[in-house]
Write a protein that holds these residues in place. Structure first.
Motif, PDB file in Angstrom:
ATOM      1  N   LYS A   1     -50.864 -27.616 -47.648  1.00  0.00           N
ATOM      2  CA  LYS A   1     -51.019 -26.659 -48.743  1.00  0.00           C
ATOM      3  C   LYS A   1     -49.847 -25.681 -48.743  1.00  0.00           C
ATOM      4  CE  LYS A   1     -54.975 -24.822 -49.656  1.00  0.00           C
ATOM      5  NZ  LYS A   1     -56.275 -24.096 -49.575  1.00  0.00           N
ATOM      6  N   ILE A   2     -49.629 -25.062 -49.885  1.00  0.00           N
ATOM      7  CA  ILE A   2     -48.583 -24.056 -50.014  1.00  0.00           C
ATOM      8  C   ILE A   2     -49.199 -22.682 -49.782  1.00  0.00           C
ATOM      9  CG2 ILE A   2     -46.904 -22.990 -51.563  1.00  0.00           C
ATOM     10  CD1 ILE A   2     -46.838 -25.704 -53.044  1.00  0.00           C
ATOM     11  N   PHE A   3     -48.585 -21.922 -48.906  1.00  0.00           N
ATOM     12  CA  PHE A   3     -49.003 -20.537 -48.666  1.00  0.00           C
ATOM     13  C   PHE A   3     -47.833 -19.622 -49.015  1.00  0.00           C
ATOM     14  CE2 PHE A   3     -51.801 -23.092 -46.130  1.00  0.00           C
ATOM     15  CZ  PHE A   3     -53.030 -22.470 -46.249  1.00  0.00           C
ATOM     16  N   ILE A   4     -48.139 -18.558 -49.745  1.00  0.00           N
ATOM     17  CA  ILE A   4     -47.112 -17.627 -50.204  1.00  0.00           C
ATOM     18  C   ILE A   4     -47.362 -16.264 -49.575  1.00  0.00           C
ATOM     19  CG2 ILE A   4     -45.948 -16.642 -52.217  1.00  0.00           C
ATOM     20  CD1 ILE A   4     -47.338 -18.860 -53.885  1.00  0.00           C
ATOM     21  N   TYR A   5     -46.307 -15.727 -48.978  1.00  0.00           N
ATOM     22  CA  TYR A   5     -46.367 -14.422 -48.316  1.00  0.00           C
ATOM     23  C   TYR A   5     -45.424 -13.475 -49.063  1.00  0.00           C
ATOM     24  CZ  TYR A   5     -48.542 -17.329 -44.760  1.00  0.00           C
ATOM     25  OH  TYR A   5     -49.372 -18.209 -44.106  1.00  0.00           O
ATOM     26  N   PRO A   6     -45.946 -12.741 -50.056  1.00  0.00           N
ATOM     27  CA  PRO A   6     -45.086 -11.841 -50.828  1.00  0.00           C
ATOM     28  C   PRO A   6     -45.269 -10.394 -50.398  1.00  0.00           C
ATOM     29  CG  PRO A   6     -47.104 -12.227 -52.039  1.00  0.00           C
ATOM     30  CD  PRO A   6     -47.271 -12.880 -50.665  1.00  0.00           C
ATOM     31  N   SER A   7     -44.405  -9.540 -50.909  1.00  0.00           N
ATOM     32  CA  SER A   7     -44.674  -8.108 -50.821  1.00  0.00           C
ATOM     33  C   SER A   7     -45.589  -7.723 -51.982  1.00  0.00           C
ATOM     34  CB  SER A   7     -43.366  -7.309 -50.856  1.00  0.00           C
ATOM     35  OG  SER A   7     -42.585  -7.664 -51.979  1.00  0.00           O
ATOM     36  N   HIS A   8     -46.206  -6.560 -51.880  1.00  0.00           N
ATOM     37  CA  HIS A   8     -47.192  -6.105 -52.862  1.00  0.00           C
ATOM     38  C   HIS A   8     -46.706  -4.805 -53.490  1.00  0.00           C
ATOM     39  CE1 HIS A   8     -51.479  -4.294 -53.557  1.00  0.00           C
ATOM     40  NE2 HIS A   8     -50.873  -4.588 -54.697  1.00  0.00           N
ATOM     41  N   ASP A   9     -46.153  -4.935 -54.708  1.00  0.00           N
ATOM     42  CA  ASP A   9     -45.630  -3.761 -55.410  1.00  0.00           C
ATOM     43  C   ASP A   9     -46.759  -2.876 -55.909  1.00  0.00           C
ATOM     44  OD1 ASP A   9     -43.060  -4.595 -55.041  1.00  0.00           O
ATOM     45  OD2 ASP A   9     -42.751  -5.329 -57.080  1.00  0.00           O
ATOM     46  N   ILE A  10     -46.529  -1.576 -55.829  1.00  0.00           N
ATOM     47  CA  ILE A  10     -47.481  -0.600 -56.361  1.00  0.00           C
ATOM     48  C   ILE A  10     -46.709   0.492 -57.090  1.00  0.00           C
ATOM     49  CG2 ILE A  10     -49.221  -0.996 -54.579  1.00  0.00           C
ATOM     50  CD1 ILE A  10     -48.214   1.566 -53.198  1.00  0.00           C
ATOM     51  N   GLU A  11     -47.408   1.208 -57.943  1.00  0.00           N
ATOM     52  CA  GLU A  11     -46.828   2.378 -58.595  1.00  0.00           C
ATOM     53  C   GLU A  11     -47.052   3.570 -57.676  1.00  0.00           C
ATOM     54  OE1 GLU A  11     -44.651   4.323 -60.042  1.00  0.00           O
ATOM     55  OE2 GLU A  11     -44.923   2.993 -61.779  1.00  0.00           O
ATOM     56  N   ALA A  12     -46.009   3.921 -56.931  1.00  0.00           N
ATOM     57  CA  ALA A  12     -46.130   4.972 -55.924  1.00  0.00           C
ATOM     58  C   ALA A  12     -45.675   6.331 -56.434  1.00  0.00           C
ATOM     59  CB  ALA A  12     -45.315   4.597 -54.690  1.00  0.00           C
ATOM     60  N   ASN A  13     -45.165   6.363 -57.705  1.00  0.00           N
ATOM     61  CA  ASN A  13     -44.689   7.613 -58.304  1.00  0.00           C
ATOM     62  C   ASN A  13     -43.610   8.287 -57.453  1.00  0.00           C
ATOM     63  OD1 ASN A  13     -46.504   7.533 -60.595  1.00  0.00           O
ATOM     64  ND2 ASN A  13     -48.144   8.048 -59.162  1.00  0.00           N
ATOM     65  N   VAL A  14     -42.716   7.453 -56.932  1.00  0.00           N
ATOM     66  CA  VAL A  14     -41.572   7.932 -56.160  1.00  0.00           C
ATOM     67  C   VAL A  14     -40.326   7.768 -57.025  1.00  0.00           C
ATOM     68  CG1 VAL A  14     -40.164   7.584 -54.100  1.00  0.00           C
ATOM     69  CG2 VAL A  14     -42.655   7.317 -53.973  1.00  0.00           C
ATOM     70  N   PRO A  15     -39.476   8.784 -57.147  1.00  0.00           N
ATOM     71  CA  PRO A  15     -38.274   8.662 -57.983  1.00  0.00           C
ATOM     72  C   PRO A  15     -37.382   7.504 -57.535  1.00  0.00           C
ATOM     73  CG  PRO A  15     -38.643  10.958 -57.359  1.00  0.00           C
ATOM     74  CD  PRO A  15     -39.615  10.138 -56.567  1.00  0.00           C
ATOM     75  N   GLN A  16     -36.765   6.829 -58.507  1.00  0.00           N
ATOM     76  CA  GLN A  16     -35.899   5.704 -58.205  1.00  0.00           C
ATOM     77  C   GLN A  16     -34.578   6.186 -57.620  1.00  0.00           C
ATOM     78  OE1 GLN A  16     -35.728   2.786 -61.292  1.00  0.00           O
ATOM     79  NE2 GLN A  16     -33.755   1.966 -60.641  1.00  0.00           N
ATOM     80  N   ASP A  17     -34.074   5.481 -56.594  1.00  0.00           N
ATOM     81  CA  ASP A  17     -32.791   5.821 -55.987  1.00  0.00           C
ATOM     82  C   ASP A  17     -32.188   4.587 -55.339  1.00  0.00           C
ATOM     83  OD1 ASP A  17     -33.964   5.439 -53.386  1.00  0.00           O
ATOM     84  OD2 ASP A  17     -34.692   7.491 -53.424  1.00  0.00           O
ATOM     85  N   ASP A  18     -30.935   4.682 -54.886  1.00  0.00           N
ATOM     86  CA  ASP A  18     -30.258   3.546 -54.265  1.00  0.00           C
ATOM     87  C   ASP A  18     -30.827   3.190 -52.896  1.00  0.00           C
ATOM     88  OD1 ASP A  18     -28.601   3.117 -56.397  1.00  0.00           O
ATOM     89  OD2 ASP A  18     -26.910   4.248 -55.578  1.00  0.00           O
TER      90      ASP A  18
END
Length: 360
Positions: free
Chosen positions: A61-78
């Motif tokens: 079987k195929i198993f996928i291990y991704p990261s889990h994005d959330i809306e953390a309300n943190v300003p975007q930066d480099d």
């Protein structure tokens, strides 16, 4: 004039008919119209935002291990502060086109003793009857290291080790096991991934992104590769640079942003060649290079995938029943760079093994 109008109308009707027919068939392959352009790829997961999919075949079987994005309300930066992920889910599929099953949260930030924040792109491996989940996280001093958690099931839950892997740093671990059973970890990412801060062998907090102007004609920063210990919990040797060279054997330079390594390393083997693939980051390409050893050097060969919607590109490549597939992400669902969705499509090659470039 009337004749010209009739011809144009006829041509437009013909094109509309072709588009309708192709959309029903799920593919575009009409010479001179949309040749080799596939229909839109649907996200695999739509109830959560997921990214950085690491796909593996375990027990058929195929198993996928991704990261889990959330809306953390943190300003975007480099530095990527707005990518403030806190847990991991595992997904499984009976086939690349099959139903996706969510096995829930398998590791949470609060259960990792040494971690402070930001659970970024993970990877997984199986050996010794144990499943290993490798993950980057910032420690309590905001320095990225790579941790490892274990389970007797590919779907977890995973129990983390009390400390990160000794000698580890930066982000994006990818573990490759060769046919002789030896496992190697590839890792690293510049800018927010902090790889540039370790270029002297010790952490330099003042280096915020790349090494800066004036270094464009120097060899680009390299991903790292290291052989894993037999228990898969530590490194078995000093870190080595993953050297990417051009067709003349010269190192890819830092100023060559369409070809230099940025993040998102992956390794797979095909016809006894080692394929090191990676993201170019701010130029948004997935590229690959070939070598005759898991250590390299790797000769740059081309682009696997052109830019997707969204800022980052991160992928994995897996063989399933004789066909190769690429798992990747974009931001088509949200339109926001930090809220992404994972996708899959077949990876095609030429007869000599060269990977065909994908237009996402």
């Amino acid at each position: 004039m009337f004749k010209k109008y009739i011809v144009n109308l006829t041509n437009n009707v013909r094109k509309i008919s072709i588009v309708l027919a192709l959309s029903l068939s799920g593919t575009f392959a009409v010479p001179g119209f949309c040749q080799d352009k596939p229909a839109a790829i649907k996200p695999l997961v739509t109830d959560l935002f997921t990214a950085d999919p690491s796909a593996h075949v375990f027990n058929g079987k195929i198993f996928i291990y991704p990261s889990h994005d959330i809306e953390a309300n943190v300003p975007q930066d480099d530095e990527g502060g707005h990518f403030n992920m806190r847990d991991y889910h595992v997904y499984s599929m009976d086939s690349p086109t099959g139903k996706v099953t969510d096995h829930g949260v398998v590791l949470d930030l609060k259960d990792i003793p040494w971690a402070g924040r930001q659970l970024w792109a993970p990877d997984a491996a199986f050996k010794n009857g144990t499943y290993y989940l490798y993950f980057p996280a910032k420690d309590k001093q905001d320095v990225f290291h790579i941790g490892v958690a274990t389970s007797k099931s590919p779907t977890g839950p995973f129990k983390p080790q009390p400390e990160p892997i000794p000698g580890s740093y930066s982000i994006d671990p990818a573990v490759f096991t060769d046919l002789d059973g030896t496992s190697y970890m590839y890792f690293g990412g510049i800018w927010g991934g902090q790889l540039q801060r370790w270029h002297t062998g010790k952490y330099e907090k003042s280096l915020s992104t790349d090494l800066g102007k004036g270094h464009e004609n120097e060899p680009a920063l390299s991903a790292k590769v290291v052989k894993m210990s037999k228990d898969m919990l530590s490194f078995d040797e000093p870190l080595r640079d993953v050297q990417i060279v051009d067709e003349n054997g010269k190192p890819i330079l830092a100023g060559d942003k369409d070809r230099r390594f940025f993040e998102g390393a992956w390794m797979h083997k095909f016809n006894n060649k080692y394929y090191f693939s990676y993201s170019t980051g701010d130029t948004h390409f997935l590229c690959y290079a070939e070598g005759s050893s898991p250590y390299g050097p790797f000769t740059y060969k081309g682009v696997i995938m052109k830019p997707v919607e969204g800022w980052t590109t991160h992928h994995s490549i897996v063989d399933f029943k004789g066909k190769w597939y690429i798992y990747y992400h974009d931001a088509a669902l949200s339109g926001k760079t930090h809220l992404r969705n994972i996708k899959v499509r077949e990876l095609l090659r030429e007869k000599d093994g060269a990977i065909r470039t994908i237009e996402p």
